[in-house]
Each structure stands twice: as C-alpha cells, then as structure tokens.
Design an enzyme around this catalytic site. Structure first.
Site: not given
Ligand code: PDD
Length: 286
Positions: A33, A52, A150, A182, A206
């Site tokens: 996703y 990504r 992801k 994280e 991630l």
């Molecule tokens: N989550 N780390 C994890 C485990 C995440 O699920 C996310 C993003 C990030 C940040 O990635 P980005 O900057 O590309 O959004 C880091 C999304 C927002 C979600 O699951 O809703």
C-alpha cells in the site's frame, strides 16, 4: 456526500465496491500500500510514493495492474470526484483473487492483481497535535524482518497503537536490540545539540518518503543530520524528538515513556522543519 472509490478499473460509490473473499490481501495480507497526502487539492510527493510502490511490488514479485502514469490519473480523478482539498489517498494492490485458498502464489496471467484506492479527509497542515506535541511509549519491535516493503501486514502496528492508548499515550516507538527502529506508522527522530538523529535506512525500517524530504530540507537549511540508531534513554535526554509520515508531516514528540523531552513543549527544530516541509509541499504538489 457519498465517497467515490476506485476498484479494478471502476469508480464506484463506496457501498458498491466489492472484493472477493478469496483475495490474497484478505486471506494472506499479500498486498502492498501507499498513502499520499493531499494539500490544496494536490498530491504531495506523488513521484516518491510511486517509486516506493514499484519497489515494494518488485520485492514481492507482484505485478502492477496499472502504469505509474495511470496511477497518477486515478489519484487526480479521485481528488476531483470527491472534491478533496486536504487529506490523503490510500492505495492498495494485492496479488488478486485466485479460485481457492492456496499458499503458493497464483499465476499472474490467470489471476490479475487487485487495486483499490480511496480518499480520506484529514486536517493535515493545522493538526492540533503539531502545536501540542504527542506522547509515545516504547514497545518491543515484533514485526517481520522486511519492514522496508510497505505491506498491509499491519496487525502488530495496530496492537502497538492499542498498547499506547491503554497507557494513555498517543503512539508507540518500537525497539529492537536496544535501539529505536521507528514509530508504529512513522519514522522517529531526536535532536541533540542541534544535531538531527534518525536511524539509518535498512530492511529494519520503512524508507519514509517524508523522511527523505525532511532530511534533504534539513541539510539545505545547514542543519546537521546523523543517520544512526538511538536508545530510548538517549531519546529521553534529547533536546527534542519528533516523527514524520505522510499523514502527520513533522510532529513533535514531547514525552517518551512518561519522561518529558526537553521543555515538554514542541521543539524549535521540529517546528521549523514542519514549517519548511509544508511550505515546500504546497509549492511542489501536483
Ligand atoms: N505510514 N514507518 C512506518 C512503519 C509507516 O507505516 C510509515 C507510513 C512511515 C512513514 O512513511 P511516509 O513518510 O512515506 O508516510 C514510516 C502510513 C502513513 C500509514 O500506514 O498510514
């Protein structure tokens, strides 16, 4: 207004959107996703999210049912049809719905991938948490070892959010071998003596799209960035802490496991990074 969603080539009212019970996303969490934020009705860093996504698909040997150009058009069409000015677009691609449940991957010629997108309205730029700061607890990182992909396997992050809620906190930072990996759905940072510290990229976390933009902006603003792991104790003694993600942008963390970070109010560097990130996102959104 009824939300219009996208499912396998069709724009439909959400109540009419249906997925097979044999879909591998449903049965096996065999799906990936992306969440792309929308500001002023435009997509923030679409390119980063598309790249990504391609990487996640490649790592799992999963076919994309659309090209990245088509994907951009679908995102834009959903923004238009739902009159979305601020929030996000959730996209999910799974390995499709074979005739029956089977652990082995189906032949992609016979089982096309499933694709679903929908909009979510959210106050991003003026989120109250940005001015108040959030509290986090630490929990053990019990996810699988390919967190750079992801995938929709979000059970442990959901449990983490519930552990945080039960402890009266807003979120959880996950810890492995003594160091923070994280947040449950965001990347984690601390600031000490003006230096921004965040874990280096690897399969352990991630590779956040917001992380990449924020670190670039920090360097452009002559801030020092150190990519390395840190412990919860180091974070509790830091001057500032914050998180980044597409749904939070930069959000200050003011308490970790009950210990106040810095003054217990959003830090200067976190707030400055938030400001320049939003400014650049508005300017570059497509
Ligand atoms: N989550 N780390 C994890 C485990 C995440 O699920 C996310 C993003 C990030 C940040 O990635 P980005 O900057 O590309 O959004 C880091 C999304 C927002 C979600 O699951 O809703």
């Amino acid at each position: 207004m009824t939300r219009t969603v996208y499912v396998n080539g069709e724009y439909l009212p959400e109540a009419d959107a249906k997925i097979s019970i044999f879909d591998r996303g449903f049965l096996m969490a065999d799906g990936v996703y992306e969440v792309t934020s929308v500001l002023d009705g435009k997509l923030v860093d679409f390119d980063g999210h598309a790249k990504r996504l391609e990487r996640s698909l490649t790592e799992l040997d999963m076919a994309s049912p659309v090209t990245m150009d088509e994907l951009l058009e679908i995102h834009r069409e959903l923004v238009r049809r739902n009159d979305l000015t601020e929030g996000g677009i959730y996209l999910q691609i799974t390995r499709g719905a074979p005739a029956d449940r089977d652990f082995a991957f189906p032949d992609p010629e016979e089982t096309p991938s499933t694709i679903v997108l929908f909009t979510q309205v959210k106050n991003l730029a003026n989120a109250p948490a940005a001015t108040k700061g959030i509290s986090v607890i630490s929990i053990e990182d019990q996810r699988w070892a390919r967190r750079d992909i992801k995938t929709v396997q979000l059970l442990y992050p959901s449990m983490g959010k519930m552990m945080a809620k039960a402890a009266g906190a807003d979120d959880a930072w996950m810890v492995e071998d003594g160091q923070v990996t994280e947040g449950t759905s965001n990347n984690a940072y601390i600031v000490k003596d003006g230096k921004i510290i965040t874990r280096q990229l690897s399969n352990d976390i991630l590779h956040g799209i917001t992380r990449a933009a924020v670190l670039r902006l920090a360097k452009e603003a002559q801030m020092v960035v150190e990519e390395r792991g840190f412990t919860i104790e180091e974070a509790q003694q830091a001057d500032e802490a914050f998180i980044t993600s597409a749904t939070t942008f930069v959000q200050p963390v003011v308490s970790i496991d009950g210990a106040t970070v810095g003054e217990g109010t959003p830090g200067r560097i976190a707030l400055r990074l938030r400001e320049i990130y939003i400014e650049e996102s508005r300017a570059k959104a497509i």
